[in-house]
Write an enzyme that holds these catalytic residues in place. Structure first.
Site, mmCIF file in Angstrom:
data_model
loop_
_atom_site.group_PDB
_atom_site.id
_atom_site.type_symbol
_atom_site.label_atom_id
_atom_site.label_comp_id
_atom_site.label_asym_id
_atom_site.label_seq_id
_atom_site.Cartn_x
_atom_site.Cartn_y
_atom_site.Cartn_z
ATOM 1 N N ARG A 87 37.726 69.082 10.984
ATOM 2 C CA ARG A 87 36.551 69.060 11.873
ATOM 3 C C ARG A 87 35.447 70.009 11.418
ATOM 4 O O ARG A 87 34.290 69.848 11.803
ATOM 5 C CB ARG A 87 36.961 69.390 13.306
ATOM 6 C CG ARG A 87 37.525 70.788 13.476
ATOM 7 C CD ARG A 87 37.923 71.041 14.919
ATOM 8 N NE ARG A 87 38.885 72.118 15.045
ATOM 9 C CZ ARG A 87 38.761 73.124 15.916
ATOM 10 N NH1 ARG A 87 37.725 73.176 16.713
ATOM 11 N NH2 ARG A 87 39.688 74.052 15.991
ATOM 12 N N SER B 153 33.302 72.641 19.386
ATOM 13 C CA SER B 153 34.625 72.307 18.834
ATOM 14 C C SER B 153 34.554 71.318 17.687
ATOM 15 O O SER B 153 35.380 71.342 16.779
ATOM 16 C CB SER B 153 35.523 71.730 19.933
ATOM 17 O OG SER B 153 35.690 72.684 20.960
ATOM 18 N N GLU C 163 30.250 60.089 28.002
ATOM 19 C CA GLU C 163 30.384 59.437 26.693
ATOM 20 C C GLU C 163 29.851 58.013 26.687
ATOM 21 O O GLU C 163 29.353 57.527 25.673
ATOM 22 C CB GLU C 163 31.854 59.431 26.258
ATOM 23 C CG GLU C 163 32.444 60.815 26.009
ATOM 24 C CD GLU C 163 32.856 61.529 27.289
ATOM 25 O OE1 GLU C 163 32.872 60.881 28.357
ATOM 26 O OE2 GLU C 163 33.175 62.730 27.232
ATOM 27 N N PHE D 99 38.070 61.119 23.953
ATOM 28 C CA PHE D 99 36.897 60.833 24.787
ATOM 29 C C PHE D 99 36.014 59.753 24.164
ATOM 30 O O PHE D 99 35.260 59.086 24.866
ATOM 31 C CB PHE D 99 36.123 62.113 25.071
ATOM 32 C CG PHE D 99 36.978 63.173 25.704
ATOM 33 C CD1 PHE D 99 37.827 62.851 26.754
ATOM 34 C CD2 PHE D 99 36.973 64.475 25.243
ATOM 35 C CE1 PHE D 99 38.648 63.813 27.342
ATOM 36 C CE2 PHE D 99 37.784 65.443 25.823
ATOM 37 C CZ PHE D 99 38.628 65.115 26.873
ATOM 38 N N ASP E 75 47.181 71.219 24.434
ATOM 39 C CA ASP E 75 46.488 70.486 25.491
ATOM 40 C C ASP E 75 47.323 69.343 26.071
ATOM 41 O O ASP E 75 47.049 68.859 27.163
ATOM 42 C CB ASP E 75 45.144 69.940 24.976
ATOM 43 C CG ASP E 75 44.088 71.039 24.918
ATOM 44 O OD1 ASP E 75 44.238 72.050 25.627
ATOM 45 O OD2 ASP E 75 43.128 70.886 24.149
ATOM 46 N N ARG F 170 42.102 69.075 14.592
ATOM 47 C CA ARG F 170 41.895 70.432 15.103
ATOM 48 C C ARG F 170 42.514 71.531 14.229
ATOM 49 O O ARG F 170 41.870 72.547 13.989
ATOM 50 C CB ARG F 170 42.480 70.509 16.507
ATOM 51 C CG ARG F 170 42.363 71.888 17.121
ATOM 52 C CD ARG F 170 43.034 71.917 18.481
ATOM 53 N NE ARG F 170 42.939 73.219 19.087
ATOM 54 C CZ ARG F 170 43.950 73.828 19.715
ATOM 55 N NH1 ARG F 170 45.107 73.226 19.828
ATOM 56 N NH2 ARG F 170 43.782 75.013 20.237
#
Lengths: 274, 316
Positions: free
Chosen positions: B11, B38, B59, B84, B117, B167
């Site tokens: 990312r 992020s 979104e 998302f 998460d 991530r």
């Protein structure tokens, strides 16, 4: 060109209504009621308000019309044909095998169709993106987005309403064809969305409501006002009659997405004759 | 071996690459849904604030607006998390894919390596969804070097793209620079007994597995299938012909991901071969550190190694 100051809007609207009825009859499917309710609005937009040129459909400085209620292609194709974007004879191919004129809007088919639609609720967002891009390009062209009142059920509409005000987007005009009927029933029975004017105002829009959507002068005046609003997006809510122009279709939930039978077709064309 | 290499999250490539390309003359606009820190997209806002639009946590509006923006000539990059991006599937279909507009969705936190998460944040189905959209090019980088090359290719190529980034910091594979070419698999090592086809962070783990297997006398080809769509069918057919067995390894549901797509291609080829699949097996994720969750799912070098042994045993 800034289209047709000389156009006879009454005659134009009548021709467009005949095209709509013929197209839906020819295909024996399609959305007649919401096309007839929006006919006068589109006639004024293309005939008096919008800066457009059928010879240059890709002209970057053109105003854009976004059909968010993408099932109402009959009126869109008819007004584009009357403005020279496609041959009037091609309207007879509507919804038929091999046609460019699909049941719901497809971007670029024909030239002049600026977005793909059919799933409701996306046009305001798409138009917002266009206007943001134009602003970056320092283009003063306008974006006009036509929505249905049933379409106000869609959450995405309110996301777009919020974002347009947040980004202080002007040259951006939303239009609600408030005909009071959606697919299955009257809009008030399906989902209470009123008061639409107060909701949009609370979201940061300039709003005019209660305008007669079949009075060409009133339509022109309201759209000219909306076009010139600065610093905010503008909305005009037109009160319209679903099926306008054909007595037995008017305010009749049965003619949202149904085609006329032979007898109804003959009667409708008789009522719409010059 | 991997511990000696530098590590970075895929990312991290997005923002700096966009800034550089804009400075070099591209016409990029970034739309964001409140996750730019992020995804690294905010790096672009810091340099080109007038070209960066916040859409809040919305979104669907962001994706349809991205389509509209693209019609005015700009190259539009939409950034959010992979899960998302899924939230706007119909908008991706109607406002981007069908009209074939120049919108690049670069979504981070793909796969289960989002870790702590838990299930709701772990996209186990994202590139299945994007691969189901006609006109989309779909890519998953194996490291940060490849991620940068993919972003560059996406900006340089008109049309809808999806790039899934991750991530966690993972080892850099392309220490000598990228070898990415859209639609082409990248052979990272050759072998004769079996081919591992992998994407994303499973590429590194497959290379580790191949090394262990080599020592055990099994000669392994490793293909980095960085482009999921269009799939490099020729490389798959060559793998079937040359090695006679294929393992597909990915951080995604196997029944709808790269495994399923490779199996379709191989089944339709002139030389079908035994295949095994390493991936998320018909389940959602759970909390844990990212490598713990990968271990729970069997997405490890050992998991790949066992799949190779199974498929080799099935040959003939």
């Amino acid at each position: 060109m800034v289209a047709g100051a000389g156009t006879d809007l009454r005659a134009l609207s009548r021709r467009v209504r005949r095209h709509v009825v013929e197209m839906v009859n020819g295909a024996q499917s399609g959305h007649i009621g919401g096309s007839l309710s929006a006919t006068d609005i589109l006639a004024v937009l293309y005939g008096r308000i919008m800066r457009h040129d059928p010879q240059r459909p890709d002209w970057p400085e053109r105003d854009r019309f976004i059909m968010s209620k993408g099932h109402c292609t009959p009126v869109q194709y008819a007004i584009l044909a009357e403005n020279g974007y496609l041959p009037v004879e091609e309207l007879a191919t509507f919804r038929k095998k091999g046609t460019r004129l699909q049941g719901h809007s497809v971007l670029g088919k024909p030239a002049g169709v600026e977005n793909s639609a059919g799933a409701l609720g996306m046009g305001l967002s798409f138009g917002l993106g266009i206007r943001l891009g134009m602003r970056l390009n320092q283009t003063d062209a306008h974006v006009y987005v036509l929505m249905g009142d049933g379409e106000q059920d869609e959450g995405q509409v309110w996301e777009a309403a919020m974002a347009a005000a947040h980004h202080e987007v002007d040259h951006f005009v939303a239009i609600i064809d408030r005909n009071g009927i959606q697919n299955d029933d009257f809009t008030a029975a399906q989902m209470r969305t009123e008061p639409l004017d107060e909701k949009y105002r609370a979201f940061g829009w300039e709003v005019r409501a209660g305008i007669d959507g079949h009075d060409h002068e009133a339509i022109e005046e309201a759209l000219a006002w909306a076009r010139d609003v600065r610093g905010k997006p503008a909305l005009v809510i037109f009160d319209t009659v679903k099926g306008k122009g054909v007595s037995f279709m008017e305010n009749n939930p049965g003619f949202h997405g149904a085609a006329p039978n032979a007898e109804q077709f003959a009667l409708a064309m008789q009522e719409l004759a010059d | 071996m991997t511990t000696t290499l530098p590590s970075a999250a895929t990312r991290e490539a997005l923002g700096p690459t966009l800034v550089r390309m804009q400075q070099e003359g591209a016409d990029i606009v970034v739309v964001d849904a409140d996750l730019g820190k992020s995804t690294s997209a905010r790096t672009f806002r810091d340099v080109f604030p007038e070209r960066f639009f916040s859409f809040g946590v919305a979104e669907q509006n962001m994706i349809s607006a991205a389509g509209g923006l693209a019609t005015t000539g700009h190259t539009v990059v939409a950034s959010t998390f992979a899960v998302f991006a899924e939230h706007a599937f119909d908008q991706l279909r109607m406002s981007v894919a069908q009209p074939r507009l120049n919108v690049k969705i670069v979504a981070s936190h793909g796969g289960v390596s989002t870790g702590e998460d838990g299930a709701s944040a772990q996209s186990v189905e994202d590139y299945a969804l994007f691969s189901s959209l006609v006109n989309f090019t779909v890519c998953v980088p194996a490291d940060v070097v490849e991620a940068q090359a993919m972003v560059e290719a996406a900006i340089a190529t008109p049309g809808p793209w999806y790039i899934r980034t991750g991530r966690p910091k993972i080892p850099v594979i392309y220490t000598d620079g990228p070898r990415f070419e859209v639609g082409k698999a990248n052979m990272l090592r050759d072998g004769s007994d079996v081919t591992i086809v992998a994407c994303g962070l499973l590429v590194g783990r497959s290379l580790d597995a191949a090394e262990v297997l080599e020592r055990a006398g099994i000669s392994v080809r490793v293909l980095n299938m960085g482009t999921i769509r269009p799939l490099d069918v020729a490389a798959l057919e060559a793998a079937a012909r040359d090695t006679g067995a294929i393992v597909v390894a990915e951080e995604h549901l196997t029944h709808s991901g790269l495994g399923a797509m490779c199996a379709q291609a191989i089944a339709a080829s002139t030389q079908p071969v035994p295949m095994e699949f390493v991936g998320v097996n018909d389940r959602y994720g759970e909390s844990g550190t990212w490598d713990e969750v990968l271990e729970i799912m069997g997405l490890t070098a050992e998991g790949v190694e066992q799949a190779v042994r199974r498929v080799v045993a099935r040959k003939r």
